[in-house]
Design a protein around this motif. Structure first.
Motif, PDB file in Angstrom:
ATOM      1  N   GLN A   8       0.810  -1.217   0.000  1.00 25.06           N
ATOM      2  CA  GLN A   8       0.000   0.000   0.000  1.00 25.06           C
ATOM      3  C   GLN A   8       0.847   1.272   0.000  1.00 25.06           C
ATOM      4  OE1 GLN A   8      -3.371   0.334   2.799  1.00 25.06           O
ATOM      5  NE2 GLN A   8      -2.894   2.513   2.967  1.00 25.06           N
ATOM      6  N   LYS A   9       2.103   1.183   0.449  1.00 29.50           N
ATOM      7  CA  LYS A   9       2.938   2.392   0.465  1.00 29.50           C
ATOM      8  C   LYS A   9       2.989   3.044  -0.924  1.00 29.50           C
ATOM      9  CE  LYS A   9       7.458   2.092   0.678  1.00 29.50           C
ATOM     10  NZ  LYS A   9       7.913   2.881  -0.505  1.00 29.50           N
ATOM     11  N   ASP A  10       2.980   2.227  -1.962  1.00 27.93           N
ATOM     12  CA  ASP A  10       2.993   2.736  -3.343  1.00 27.93           C
ATOM     13  C   ASP A  10       1.564   2.857  -3.862  1.00 27.93           C
ATOM     14  OD1 ASP A  10       5.933   2.772  -3.739  1.00 27.93           O
ATOM     15  OD2 ASP A  10       5.724   0.616  -3.451  1.00 27.93           O
ATOM     16  N   TYR A  11       0.762   3.662  -3.179  1.00 28.97           N
ATOM     17  CA  TYR A  11      -0.682   3.718  -3.451  1.00 28.97           C
ATOM     18  C   TYR A  11      -0.965   4.154  -4.885  1.00 28.97           C
ATOM     19  CZ  TYR A  11      -5.658   4.352  -2.524  1.00 28.97           C
ATOM     20  OH  TYR A  11      -7.024   4.232  -2.548  1.00 28.97           O
ATOM     21  N   GLN A  12      -0.319   5.215  -5.339  1.00 29.33           N
ATOM     22  CA  GLN A  12      -0.598   5.681  -6.692  1.00 29.33           C
ATOM     23  C   GLN A  12      -0.187   4.643  -7.721  1.00 29.33           C
ATOM     24  OE1 GLN A  12       1.392   9.298  -7.941  1.00 29.33           O
ATOM     25  NE2 GLN A  12      -0.126   9.687  -9.535  1.00 29.33           N
ATOM     26  N   GLN A  13       0.959   4.021  -7.519  1.00 31.69           N
ATOM     27  CA  GLN A  13       1.392   2.971  -8.433  1.00 31.69           C
ATOM     28  C   GLN A  13       0.347   1.865  -8.514  1.00 31.69           C
ATOM     29  OE1 GLN A  13       5.549   1.135  -8.608  1.00 31.69           O
ATOM     30  NE2 GLN A  13       4.430  -0.418  -7.441  1.00 31.69           N
ATOM     31  N   ASN A  14      -0.200   1.477  -7.362  1.00 32.43           N
ATOM     32  CA  ASN A  14      -1.213   0.428  -7.342  1.00 32.43           C
ATOM     33  C   ASN A  14      -2.462   0.844  -8.106  1.00 32.43           C
ATOM     34  OD1 ASN A  14       0.560  -0.952  -5.670  1.00 32.43           O
ATOM     35  ND2 ASN A  14      -0.457  -0.281  -3.796  1.00 32.43           N
ATOM     36  N   ALA A  15      -2.880   2.103  -7.915  1.00 33.01           N
ATOM     37  CA  ALA A  15      -4.056   2.604  -8.635  1.00 33.01           C
ATOM     38  C   ALA A  15      -3.820   2.585 -10.140  1.00 33.01           C
ATOM     39  CB  ALA A  15      -4.394   4.019  -8.164  1.00 33.01           C
ATOM     40  N   VAL A  16      -2.617   2.980 -10.532  1.00 32.66           N
ATOM     41  CA  VAL A  16      -2.254   2.993 -11.955  1.00 32.66           C
ATOM     42  C   VAL A  16      -2.269   1.574 -12.518  1.00 32.66           C
ATOM     43  CG1 VAL A  16      -0.301   3.367 -13.528  1.00 32.66           C
ATOM     44  CG2 VAL A  16      -0.959   5.148 -11.892  1.00 32.66           C
ATOM     45  N   ILE A  17      -1.709   0.622 -11.775  1.00 37.67           N
ATOM     46  CA  ILE A  17      -1.637  -0.758 -12.252  1.00 37.67           C
ATOM     47  C   ILE A  17      -3.028  -1.391 -12.301  1.00 37.67           C
ATOM     48  CG2 ILE A  17      -0.770  -3.070 -11.705  1.00 37.67           C
ATOM     49  CD1 ILE A  17       1.782  -1.674 -10.647  1.00 37.67           C
ATOM     50  N   LYS A  18      -3.856  -1.116 -11.301  1.00 30.86           N
ATOM     51  CA  LYS A  18      -5.226  -1.639 -11.334  1.00 30.86           C
ATOM     52  C   LYS A  18      -5.976  -1.135 -12.563  1.00 30.86           C
ATOM     53  CE  LYS A  18      -6.090  -2.264  -6.363  1.00 30.86           C
ATOM     54  NZ  LYS A  18      -6.893  -1.747  -5.215  1.00 30.86           N
ATOM     55  N   ARG A  19      -5.835   0.154 -12.854  1.00 28.33           N
ATOM     56  CA  ARG A  19      -6.512   0.714 -14.034  1.00 28.33           C
ATOM     57  C   ARG A  19      -5.930   0.138 -15.316  1.00 28.33           C
ATOM     58  NH1 ARG A  19      -9.296   5.474 -14.817  1.00 28.33           N
ATOM     59  NH2 ARG A  19     -10.013   5.084 -12.686  1.00 28.33           N
ATOM     60  N   LEU A  20      -4.609  -0.040 -15.358  1.00 27.15           N
ATOM     61  CA  LEU A  20      -3.950  -0.649 -16.510  1.00 27.15           C
ATOM     62  C   LEU A  20      -4.531  -2.040 -16.788  1.00 27.15           C
ATOM     63  CD1 LEU A  20      -1.361  -0.646 -18.483  1.00 27.15           C
ATOM     64  CD2 LEU A  20      -0.244  -1.895 -16.634  1.00 27.15           C
ATOM     65  N   VAL A  21      -4.632  -2.844 -15.733  1.00 27.66           N
ATOM     66  CA  VAL A  21      -5.152  -4.206 -15.867  1.00 27.66           C
ATOM     67  C   VAL A  21      -6.597  -4.191 -16.357  1.00 27.66           C
ATOM     68  CG1 VAL A  21      -5.850  -6.220 -14.494  1.00 27.66           C
ATOM     69  CG2 VAL A  21      -3.558  -5.260 -14.236  1.00 27.66           C
ATOM     70  N   GLY A  22      -7.398  -3.279 -15.795  1.00 27.15           N
ATOM     71  CA  GLY A  22      -8.795  -3.194 -16.208  1.00 27.15           C
ATOM     72  C   GLY A  22      -8.961  -2.676 -17.626  1.00 27.15           C
ATOM     73  N   ASP A  23      -8.256  -1.602 -17.949  1.00 28.92           N
ATOM     74  CA  ASP A  23      -8.408  -0.982 -19.270  1.00 28.92           C
ATOM     75  C   ASP A  23      -7.920  -1.887 -20.393  1.00 28.92           C
ATOM     76  OD1 ASP A  23      -9.458   1.233 -18.056  1.00 28.92           O
ATOM     77  OD2 ASP A  23      -7.714   2.535 -18.387  1.00 28.92           O
ATOM     78  N   LEU A  24      -6.857  -2.652 -20.140  1.00 29.21           N
ATOM     79  CA  LEU A  24      -6.265  -3.489 -21.187  1.00 29.21           C
ATOM     80  C   LEU A  24      -6.683  -4.960 -21.069  1.00 29.21           C
ATOM     81  CD1 LEU A  24      -2.668  -1.991 -21.537  1.00 29.21           C
ATOM     82  CD2 LEU A  24      -4.798  -1.314 -22.646  1.00 29.21           C
ATOM     83  N   ASN A  25      -7.689  -5.222 -20.204  1.00 27.99           N
ATOM     84  CA  ASN A  25      -8.270  -6.569 -20.088  1.00 27.99           C
ATOM     85  C   ASN A  25      -7.226  -7.645 -19.785  1.00 27.99           C
ATOM     86  OD1 ASN A  25      -9.842  -5.168 -22.752  1.00 27.99           O
ATOM     87  ND2 ASN A  25     -11.100  -5.736 -20.999  1.00 27.99           N
ATOM     88  N   MET A  26      -6.309  -7.314 -18.874  1.00 23.05           N
ATOM     89  CA  MET A  26      -5.316  -8.300 -18.457  1.00 23.05           C
ATOM     90  C   MET A  26      -5.944  -9.249 -17.443  1.00 23.05           C
ATOM     91  SD  MET A  26      -1.949  -5.917 -17.916  1.00 23.05           S
ATOM     92  CE  MET A  26      -1.254  -4.924 -19.228  1.00 23.05           C
ATOM     93  N   ASP A  27      -5.651 -10.520 -17.584  1.00 17.35           N
ATOM     94  CA  ASP A  27      -6.248 -11.538 -16.732  1.00 17.35           C
ATOM     95  C   ASP A  27      -5.372 -11.796 -15.512  1.00 17.35           C
ATOM     96  OD1 ASP A  27      -8.013 -13.416 -15.850  1.00 17.35           O
ATOM     97  OD2 ASP A  27      -7.300 -15.017 -17.174  1.00 17.35           O
ATOM     98  N   VAL A  28      -5.273 -10.786 -14.648  1.00 21.39           N
ATOM     99  CA  VAL A  28      -4.483 -10.914 -13.423  1.00 21.39           C
ATOM    100  C   VAL A  28      -5.186 -10.142 -12.310  1.00 21.39           C
ATOM    101  CG1 VAL A  28      -3.022  -8.989 -14.177  1.00 21.39           C
ATOM    102  CG2 VAL A  28      -2.235 -10.477 -12.336  1.00 21.39           C
TER     103      VAL A  28
END
Length: 280
Positions: A148-168
């Motif tokens: 959680q310390k890298d909160y913005q990074q996590n938000a960016v990665i979650k959106r990346l996974v959702g927007d690009l339909n990554m199965d992870v």
């Protein structure tokens, strides 16, 4: 435990795991492992059949060459730490493997990268989204683990996974702290004893924000002013930013309603540290 440095070898291993219908838990790191990384590794170990840990210091996400040059490197020690946690694979590619001659394709993201660290570290998140996309394509994890310390990074990665339909599935685990509250970070090793003491003001300022919110103070500016004064009155510190934002969109808030993220970036000597807390 296998140590793999080549992408093709890692893919061969992944194909074998997938053929056997086993789940892959993945912990991507930049090395210089500490207790926070170990907590992620243990969570991934418990929740998956096969555990892969990557150790790769990604130059593409550093906006400052000096920061890259000074980042701690201890690959052999990291491998031994991971071995003790009984991981199945360490993926430790070199930069020539990840970014070969002629590499010119990058993954970019708007909005979530315009605030907080993205505002003061141009190009940083383009490096993050690119390397994470590459690692996910190579390792093909079922679950990937971040702190959680890298909160913005996590938000960016979650959106990346959702927007690009990554199965992870992205798993965010709590920030791990020293007994005195300092968030564990590979960069902490660069602090001298005086700077280490000064760095405690970061967690102290976050606690101040929580106490003010608990006292029904919801004006973001008032909370930020108190936090700013606390940090400015501490030696060896220079504030990069103190922000109170929507925990989902990361947009600045003037008033806190039900939930908000308080995010801080502070230079302590020549070391930049980040931390955050959720108010709700």
């Amino acid at each position: 435990m296998e140590v793999i440095t080549k992408i093709n070898e890692m893919r061969t291993k992944v194909f074998s795991v997938k053929d056997s219908k086993k789940s892959i838990g993945f912990v991507p790191t930049m090395g210089a492992l500490h207790g926070g990384h170990i907590s992620l590794i243990r969570s991934a170990k418990r929740e998956n059949d096969v555990l892969v840990v990557s150790v790769y210091l990604n130059p593409a996400q550093f906006d400052n060459k000096d920061d890259l040059d000074e980042y701690p490197r201890q690959l052999n020690e990291d491998i031994e730490l991971i071995r003790k946690e009984e991981a199945d694979v360490v993926f430790a590619p070199g930069t020539e493997e990840m970014y070969p001659d002629g590499f010119c394709s990058y993954v970019t993201q708007d909005k979530l990268t315009d605030t907080l660290c993205g505002r003061v570290r141009p190009g940083h998140f383009k490096g993050v989204t690119t390397v994470i996309t590459k690692l996910f394509n190579i390792v093909k994890p079922d679950r990937a683990y971040f702190g959680q310390k890298d909160y913005q990074q996590n938000a960016v990665i979650k959106r990346l996974v959702g927007d690009l339909n990554m199965d992870v599935n992205i798993q965010v685990c709590p920030t791990v702290r020293e007994e005195d509250g300092l968030a564990l970070s590979s960069r902490n090793k660069r602090l001298n004893p005086d700077e280490r003491r000064s760095a405690l003001c970061i967690y102290g300022a976050l606690l101040k924000a929580r106490a003010m919110f608990a006292s029904n103070i919801t004006d973001a500016k008032e909370i930020i002013e108190e936090m700013t004064a606390m940090i400015k009155n501490t030696e060896h510190t220079k504030i990069d930013y103190i922000s109170i934002v929507n925990d989902y969109t990361l947009e600045d808030l003037s008033s806190i309603n039900e939930k908000a993220l308080v995010a801080v970036a502070v230079w302590v000597g020549n070391t930049r540290l980040i931390d955050n807390t959720i108010l709700e």
